[in-house]
Enzyme design. Structure first.
Site, short mmCIF file in Angstrom:
data_model
loop_
_atom_site.label_atom_id
_atom_site.label_comp_id
_atom_site.label_asym_id
_atom_site.label_seq_id
_atom_site.Cartn_x
_atom_site.Cartn_y
_atom_site.Cartn_z
N ASN A 13 0.87 -1.19 0.00
CA ASN A 13 0.00 0.00 0.00
C ASN A 13 0.90 1.23 0.00
O ASN A 13 1.47 1.58 1.02
CB ASN A 13 -0.89 -0.05 1.25
CG ASN A 13 -1.75 1.19 1.41
OD1 ASN A 13 -1.83 2.02 0.50
ND2 ASN A 13 -2.41 1.31 2.54
N TRP A 14 0.99 1.85 -1.16
CA TRP A 14 1.92 2.99 -1.30
C TRP A 14 1.32 4.29 -0.74
O TRP A 14 1.98 5.31 -0.71
CB TRP A 14 2.32 3.17 -2.77
CG TRP A 14 3.12 2.03 -3.34
CD1 TRP A 14 3.57 0.93 -2.66
CD2 TRP A 14 3.55 1.88 -4.69
NE1 TRP A 14 4.27 0.10 -3.51
CE2 TRP A 14 4.28 0.66 -4.77
CE3 TRP A 14 3.41 2.65 -5.85
CZ2 TRP A 14 4.85 0.21 -5.97
CZ3 TRP A 14 3.98 2.19 -7.04
CH2 TRP A 14 4.69 0.99 -7.09
N LYS A 15 0.06 4.25 -0.38
CA LYS A 15 -0.62 5.44 0.18
C LYS A 15 -0.37 6.66 -0.72
O LYS A 15 -0.30 6.52 -1.93
CB LYS A 15 -0.17 5.66 1.63
CG LYS A 15 -0.35 4.38 2.47
CD LYS A 15 -0.18 4.58 3.94
CE LYS A 15 -0.39 3.24 4.66
NZ LYS A 15 -0.30 3.35 6.10
N HIS A 99 -9.72 1.21 4.39
CA HIS A 99 -8.47 1.33 5.16
C HIS A 99 -8.72 2.23 6.36
O HIS A 99 -9.50 3.18 6.29
CB HIS A 99 -7.37 1.89 4.26
CG HIS A 99 -6.02 1.86 4.92
ND1 HIS A 99 -5.62 2.82 5.82
CD2 HIS A 99 -5.01 0.97 4.83
CE1 HIS A 99 -4.41 2.51 6.25
NE2 HIS A 99 -4.01 1.39 5.66
N GLU A 101 -7.12 4.58 7.59
CA GLU A 101 -6.91 6.02 7.35
C GLU A 101 -8.14 6.63 6.69
O GLU A 101 -8.47 7.79 6.94
CB GLU A 101 -5.64 6.22 6.51
CG GLU A 101 -4.39 5.97 7.35
CD GLU A 101 -3.20 5.45 6.57
OE1 GLU A 101 -3.17 5.56 5.33
OE2 GLU A 101 -2.28 4.91 7.23
N GLU A 171 -6.00 -5.11 10.20
CA GLU A 171 -4.96 -4.13 10.50
C GLU A 171 -5.30 -3.40 11.80
O GLU A 171 -6.09 -2.45 11.79
CB GLU A 171 -4.85 -3.11 9.38
CG GLU A 171 -4.48 -3.70 8.04
CD GLU A 171 -3.86 -2.64 7.14
OE1 GLU A 171 -2.72 -2.84 6.74
OE2 GLU A 171 -4.51 -1.63 6.86
N GLY A 177 1.94 2.01 10.85
CA GLY A 177 2.90 3.11 10.75
C GLY A 177 3.56 3.48 12.07
O GLY A 177 4.18 4.52 12.19
N SER A 217 2.84 -2.40 10.37
CA SER A 217 4.29 -2.50 10.60
C SER A 217 4.87 -3.86 10.22
O SER A 217 5.76 -4.37 10.91
CB SER A 217 4.61 -2.14 12.05
OG SER A 217 4.23 -0.79 12.31
N GLY A 238 2.60 -1.30 4.36
CA GLY A 238 2.69 0.13 4.06
C GLY A 238 4.13 0.56 3.89
O GLY A 238 4.75 0.38 2.84
N GLY A 239 4.71 1.11 4.96
CA GLY A 239 6.06 1.68 4.91
C GLY A 239 7.09 0.78 4.24
O GLY A 239 7.86 1.24 3.38
P1 PGA Z 1 2.46 0.09 7.75
O1 PGA Z 1 1.05 0.36 7.03
O2 PGA Z 1 3.00 -1.20 7.16
O3 PGA Z 1 3.30 1.27 7.38
O4 PGA Z 1 2.19 -0.02 9.21
C1 PGA Z 1 0.16 -0.69 6.79
C2 PGA Z 1 -1.10 -0.17 6.15
O5 PGA Z 1 -1.53 0.94 6.48
O6 PGA Z 1 -1.72 -0.84 5.29
#
Ligand code: PGA
Length: 263
Positions: A13-15, A99, A101, A171, A177, A217, A238-239
């Site tokens: 997930n590149w956001k 998601h 967010e 999640e 994050g 994470s 994500g990251g």
């Molecule tokens: P993260 O993000 O791996 O940076 O914790 C995961 C996500 O939001 O899908």
């Protein structure tokens, strides 16, 4: 041990990160180094504007592309939104829905997530539906109640035949994050509860075929432990998906674990 019927699925997930050149370069690197790995599904989720060029770049590979959101209507006067069929048209095969967010910052509701999952299936996109509790909810011992409520809403309009297509991403919000991963045991506990609930809804055989990703994470140094849990079938990253080395390591380790399974 996972049943061999559940093929691991890893999604990056590149956001709202990466410009087009960086996204294309990352996609090329993933294609070049992951295409020979046939035991896993690999997906990248760039910003919507990059879905088309990234899908073109990956066209000769089995790496999939996801949008990070969609609207629930098939067409209409919804300025700024994207219909699932338009996402499909741009070359995506998947869409991330609900998601945390989006729930947190953009007012997504459980009901809306259910409508989007339905709309994604109607457009022949694979929905990756996200659920997960906040830290306050976990500390109040409400994790399973919250996750069950979100899950029920996400699959409310899904039929038994369609259910194995859907991917559920668990999640925990407190792990996204933050560098604070759920322990494999904590994740497995929730994944097992999710699968049990899916079993009540769709029957056990169907539930056994639904893939459950963990997210929050995930890194190259914790993926193997997470994937060794019985009900964890992949990860939403994500990251660690923004760097070729870490994402490819996550994919490669998972592929090796999958190949090592008895058939
Ligand atoms: P993260 O993000 O791996 O940076 O914790 C995961 C996500 O939001 O899908």
């Amino acid at each position: 041990m996972h049943p061999t019927t559940r093929r691991p699925i890893l999604a990056g997930n590149w956001k709202m990160h990466l410009d087009l050149a960086a996204g294309l370069a990352l996609a090329s690197e993933i294609r070049n180094r992951c295409s020979r790995l046939r035991s896993v599904d690999v997906v990248v989720a760039p910003v919507a504007l990059a879905v088309y060029p990234i899908a073109q770049r990956l066209a000769d590979s089995h790496i999939g592309v996801a949008a990070q959101n969609c609207h629930y209507a098939a067409r209409g006067a919804f300025t700024g939104e994207l219909a699932p069929s338009q996402i499909k048209d741009a070359g995506a095969g998947y869409v991330v829905i609900g998601h945390s967010e989006r729930r947190q910052f953009f007012g997504e509701t459980d009901e809306g997530v259910g409508k989007k999952v339905r709309a994604a299936l109607d457009a022949a996109l694979v929905p990756i539906a996200c659920i997960g509790e906040t830290l306050a909810e976990r500390e109040a011992n409400r994790t399973l109640e919250v996750v069950t409520r979100q899950l029920d809403a996400a699959v409310a309009a899904v039929s038994k035949d369609e259910a194995p297509t859907v991917v559920i991403a668990y999640e925990p919000v407190w792990a996204i994050g933050t560098g604070r991963t759920a322990t494999p045991a904590q994740a497995q506990e929730v994944h097992a509860a999710i699968r049990a609930r899916l079993g009540e809804r769709f029957g056990r055989d169907v539930a056994e075929r639904i893939r459950l990703q963990y997210g929050g994470s995930v890194k190259a140094d914790n993926i193997a432990a997470l994937m060794s849990e019985a009900d964890i079938d992949g990860a939403l990253v994500g990251g660690a998906s923004l760097e070729a080395e870490s994402f490819i390591s996550i994919v490669t380790q998972t592929a090796e674990l999958a190949q090592g399974r008895p058939s």
